[in-house]
Motif scaffolding. Structure first.
Motif, PDB file in Angstrom:
ATOM      1  N   ASN A  92       0.816  -1.219   0.000  1.00  0.00           N
ATOM      2  CA  ASN A  92       0.000   0.000   0.000  1.00  0.00           C
ATOM      3  C   ASN A  92       0.847   1.265   0.000  1.00  0.00           C
ATOM      4  OD1 ASN A  92       0.659  -1.001   2.703  1.00  0.00           O
ATOM      5  ND2 ASN A  92      -0.373   0.831   3.450  1.00  0.00           N
ATOM      6  N   TYR A 148       3.777   1.991  -2.069  1.00  0.00           N
ATOM      7  CA  TYR A 148       4.725   2.220  -3.160  1.00  0.00           C
ATOM      8  C   TYR A 148       4.744   3.692  -3.571  1.00  0.00           C
ATOM      9  CZ  TYR A 148       5.450  -2.815  -3.994  1.00  0.00           C
ATOM     10  OH  TYR A 148       5.798  -4.131  -3.877  1.00  0.00           O
ATOM     11  N   ASN A 200      -1.182   4.537   0.899  1.00  0.00           N
ATOM     12  CA  ASN A 200      -2.623   4.339   0.704  1.00  0.00           C
ATOM     13  C   ASN A 200      -3.253   5.349  -0.246  1.00  0.00           C
ATOM     14  OD1 ASN A 200      -2.907   2.188   2.834  1.00  0.00           O
ATOM     15  ND2 ASN A 200      -2.193   3.881   4.105  1.00  0.00           N
ATOM     16  N   ASN A 257      -1.710   4.547  -6.078  1.00  0.00           N
ATOM     17  CA  ASN A 257      -0.947   3.327  -5.823  1.00  0.00           C
ATOM     18  C   ASN A 257      -1.510   2.149  -6.636  1.00  0.00           C
ATOM     19  OD1 ASN A 257       1.305   2.277  -4.085  1.00  0.00           O
ATOM     20  ND2 ASN A 257      -0.286   0.855  -3.438  1.00  0.00           N
ATOM     21  N   GLU A 258      -2.768   2.279  -7.063  1.00  0.00           N
ATOM     22  CA  GLU A 258      -3.359   1.266  -7.933  1.00  0.00           C
ATOM     23  C   GLU A 258      -2.511   1.084  -9.188  1.00  0.00           C
ATOM     24  OE1 GLU A 258      -7.572   0.391 -10.318  1.00  0.00           O
ATOM     25  OE2 GLU A 258      -7.035   2.413  -9.707  1.00  0.00           O
ATOM     26  N   MET A 286       0.325  -1.268  -8.593  1.00  0.00           N
ATOM     27  CA  MET A 286      -0.112  -2.650  -8.530  1.00  0.00           C
ATOM     28  C   MET A 286      -0.363  -3.205  -9.937  1.00  0.00           C
ATOM     29  SD  MET A 286      -0.011  -3.119  -5.249  1.00  0.00           S
ATOM     30  CE  MET A 286       1.385  -1.981  -5.369  1.00  0.00           C
ATOM     31  N   LYS A 287      -0.864  -2.371 -10.822  1.00  0.00           N
ATOM     32  CA  LYS A 287      -1.091  -2.799 -12.196  1.00  0.00           C
ATOM     33  C   LYS A 287       0.232  -3.081 -12.908  1.00  0.00           C
ATOM     34  CE  LYS A 287      -5.599  -0.627 -12.949  1.00  0.00           C
ATOM     35  NZ  LYS A 287      -6.378   0.372 -13.725  1.00  0.00           N
ATOM     36  N   PHE A 293      -1.649  -5.255   2.952  1.00  0.00           N
ATOM     37  CA  PHE A 293      -2.329  -3.967   2.978  1.00  0.00           C
ATOM     38  C   PHE A 293      -2.753  -3.644   4.409  1.00  0.00           C
ATOM     39  CE2 PHE A 293      -3.140  -5.695  -1.329  1.00  0.00           C
ATOM     40  CZ  PHE A 293      -2.393  -4.762  -2.031  1.00  0.00           C
ATOM     41  N   TYR A 300      -6.536  -2.029  -4.955  1.00  0.00           N
ATOM     42  CA  TYR A 300      -5.197  -2.527  -5.261  1.00  0.00           C
ATOM     43  C   TYR A 300      -5.169  -3.979  -5.724  1.00  0.00           C
ATOM     44  CZ  TYR A 300      -3.823   1.557  -2.411  1.00  0.00           C
ATOM     45  OH  TYR A 300      -3.652   2.819  -1.890  1.00  0.00           O
ATOM     46  N   ARG A 328      -5.134  -5.752 -11.479  1.00  0.00           N
ATOM     47  CA  ARG A 328      -4.461  -5.422 -10.228  1.00  0.00           C
ATOM     48  C   ARG A 328      -3.820  -6.692  -9.649  1.00  0.00           C
ATOM     49  NH1 ARG A 328      -9.394  -2.870 -10.479  1.00  0.00           N
ATOM     50  NH2 ARG A 328     -10.390  -4.474  -9.228  1.00  0.00           N
TER      51      ARG A 328
END
Length: 534
Positions: free
Chosen positions: A205, A207, A243, A247-248, A251-252, A270, A280, A286
């Protein structure tokens, strides 16, 4: 993307903390050869995969979670040849191998940071999160470190502060820099090319951070629990240092790398804002899945806690198949959280049964299958920075990291021929693997039975979950899917209780403790339970 085999759904993943699993050279620190030596034990539990906590070169300020070389093996853990052999031997037994990746930060000794700190205009100057001091020399904003104090440390070479969400020796990587992201994705490929089956992503959560360095707001007074008041960083909402919605995107990027390979898994840790889980993880772009601290931080062992996780947090996330976990290397062991004392085998068996009966990919931590309680350590043995900060009020994470007891009567409990890096208490030796192996009533025997039950009943692996109304300490839910429906009923209390079975409840497929049925009434003793056909 959707056609690849999803072996991980409903799997049982056994977490190994390498430093404390098995030492083969007598230095008191577990190693890769030790893990290889115990693969048959793990396979015998019925696990589908193992997850290894970090084994990379590290100064061990945070015991491997401060990585100084992402593509190497810590000397005390062994060699790359040892790792390659471990991969092969794991696969030979039909197990998958998942490894930790710590991409949110590095050690200050990593060559990237060593270069970044030299100037504000070198090739890696922007690989970490640097900021000027305020005019009076104070830190750039109010962000607090998870290990106490400001999340900023001064660097006299650059004459700037650098951000660290944890120890000052763990500088935060700057995921706003595409070169950093590309380098981290290549780290994933390095290990995937060596045959690993996936990754557990540490603090996934965190990055990306708010590039404008906006202050975090306070946690509202009515939201603060005893856990929050125990640690000042929890008194703010971590919505800018971690958070973040963007940040999504990170994750992708990870998932895109995983899709370059066949049947690989990436799941994330998380913490803090658990409601961000659905942003995420889940779906085809994701992370495959992730876990939160909902159960890990629970000390109540109350039925509503279990119901809330599924009905409040997970219910809106239709495309997420969850993880479920009660224990890991950072958390007080569940037998102690939920029962206290130096062990409670009835509670250990009940917790394992619930863990395996709930919907999700099970993450089981080494020693959980033995019913190990938390080790109560004296000050002289504390090595964890959290324990060092707060001892004696909070003793940190060493108590769940003490070495595995393999042999009850051996001096080093079969973990080492030398002096273990953390002491092994007598109440752990009494629950050693060899002492339980021949006992059909042991926690270990029970763990094997309940994992085997999940394999026999596909509804437990993959079925939907629906909670039923109960009273007192009774927990009841159904698992339905794959052509079957099961009713799971557990008495979480220390007093006997009864449950009125719904119409059509069939025979029991598994009983735990004192479970008796008279017509439509199921009587359960303390810490007892039953799984019935429905």
């Amino acid at each position: 993307m959707g056609s690849k085999a999803e072996w991980w759904k409903g799997a049982v993943v056994y977490q190994i903390y390498p430093r404390s699993f098995r030492d083969t050279n007598g230095d008191g620190i577990g190693d890769l050869k030790g893990i290889e030596e115990k693969l048959d034990y793990v396979a015998g539990l019925g696990a589908d995969a193992i997850w290894l906590s970090p084994f990379y070169p590290s100064p061990n300020k945070d015991f491997g979670y401060d990585v100084s070389d992402y593509c190497g093996i810590a000397p005390e853990m062994g060699t790359m040849a040892d790792f390659d052999r471990l991969v092969a031997e794991t696969h030979k037994r039909g197990l998958k191998l998942i490894v930790d990746q710590v991409l949110a930060h590095t050690s200050e000794q990593h060559q990237w940071f060593q270069e970044s700190q030299l100037s504000a205009d070198n090739p890696k100057s922007d690989w970490y999160v640097w900021a000027d001091a305020k005019e009076d020399g104070t830190v750039p904003n109010n962000w607090l470190s998870a290990f106490g104090g400001p999340a900023w440390s001064w660097n006299p070479i650059r004459r700037q502060y650098y951000h660290h969400k944890f120890l000052k020796s763990q500088p935060k990587l700057n995921f706003h820099n595409e070169e950093v992201v590309a380098a981290c994705m290549d780290v994933l490929r390095f290990w995937l090319d060596r045959g690993v089956d996936g990754f557990r992503l540490d603090v996934a959560n965190a990055y990306l951070h708010d590039a404008t360095l906006t202050d975090n707001p306070p946690l509202p007074m009515d939201k603060r629990t005893f856990m929050d008041w125990a640690h000042a960083p929890r008194l703010q909402q971590h919505i800018h240092d971690a958070n973040t919605p963007e940040n999504e995107w990170a994750m992708k990027r990870v998932r895109a790398v995983m899709e370059e390979y066949d049947e690989r898994l990436a799941f994330g840790e998380f913490s803090e804002r658990q409601e961000m889980l659905g942003l995420y993880a889940g779906g085809l772009e994701r992370l495959h899945t992730g876990y939160t601290f909902h159960f890990l931080e629970d000390w109540s062992f109350e039925p509503p806690v279990f119901r809330a996780y599924y009905e409040e947090l997970l219910a809106p996330l239709a495309d997420l198949f969850p993880c479920v976990t009660f224990s890991n290397h950072d958390i007080v062991r569940p037998v102690t959280r939920w029962g206290g004392g130096q062990g409670d085998d009835a509670l250990a068996k009940l917790a394992l049964t619930i863990l395996v009966a709930l919907k999700g990919t099970v993450l089981m931590y080494q020693g959980e299958e033995l019913g190990l309680p938390e080790t109560d350590l004296d000050r002289q043995y504390i090595k964890d920075p959290v324990g060092d900060l707060y001892f004696p009020w909070v003793k940190g994470r060493d108590g769940c990291r003490t070495p595995m007891p393999w042999e009850a009567k051996a001096e080093g409990a079969g973990f080492t021929s030398g002096t273990p890096w953390l002491p092994i208490p007598d109440y752990h030796k009494a629950r050693a693997a060899d002492a339980q192996a021949g006992d059909a009533n042991s926690v270990l025997a029970h763990a094997k039975k309940i994992v085997a039950l999940r394999k026999v009943h596909p509804a437990l692996r993959l079925g939907d979950i629906r909670f039923l109304d109960t009273e007192s300490k009774m927990l009841a839910f159904t698992r339905e899917g794959e052509g079957e429906t099961l009713l799971c009923v557990f008495n979480l209390g220390t007093e006997a209780a009864s449950y009125a079975l719904p119409e059509g409840a069939g025979e029991a497929v598994f009983d735990l403790g004192e479970a008796k049925r008279a017509g439509a009434t199921l009587s359960l003793g303390a810490r007892a339970g039953a799984i019935l056909k429905a």
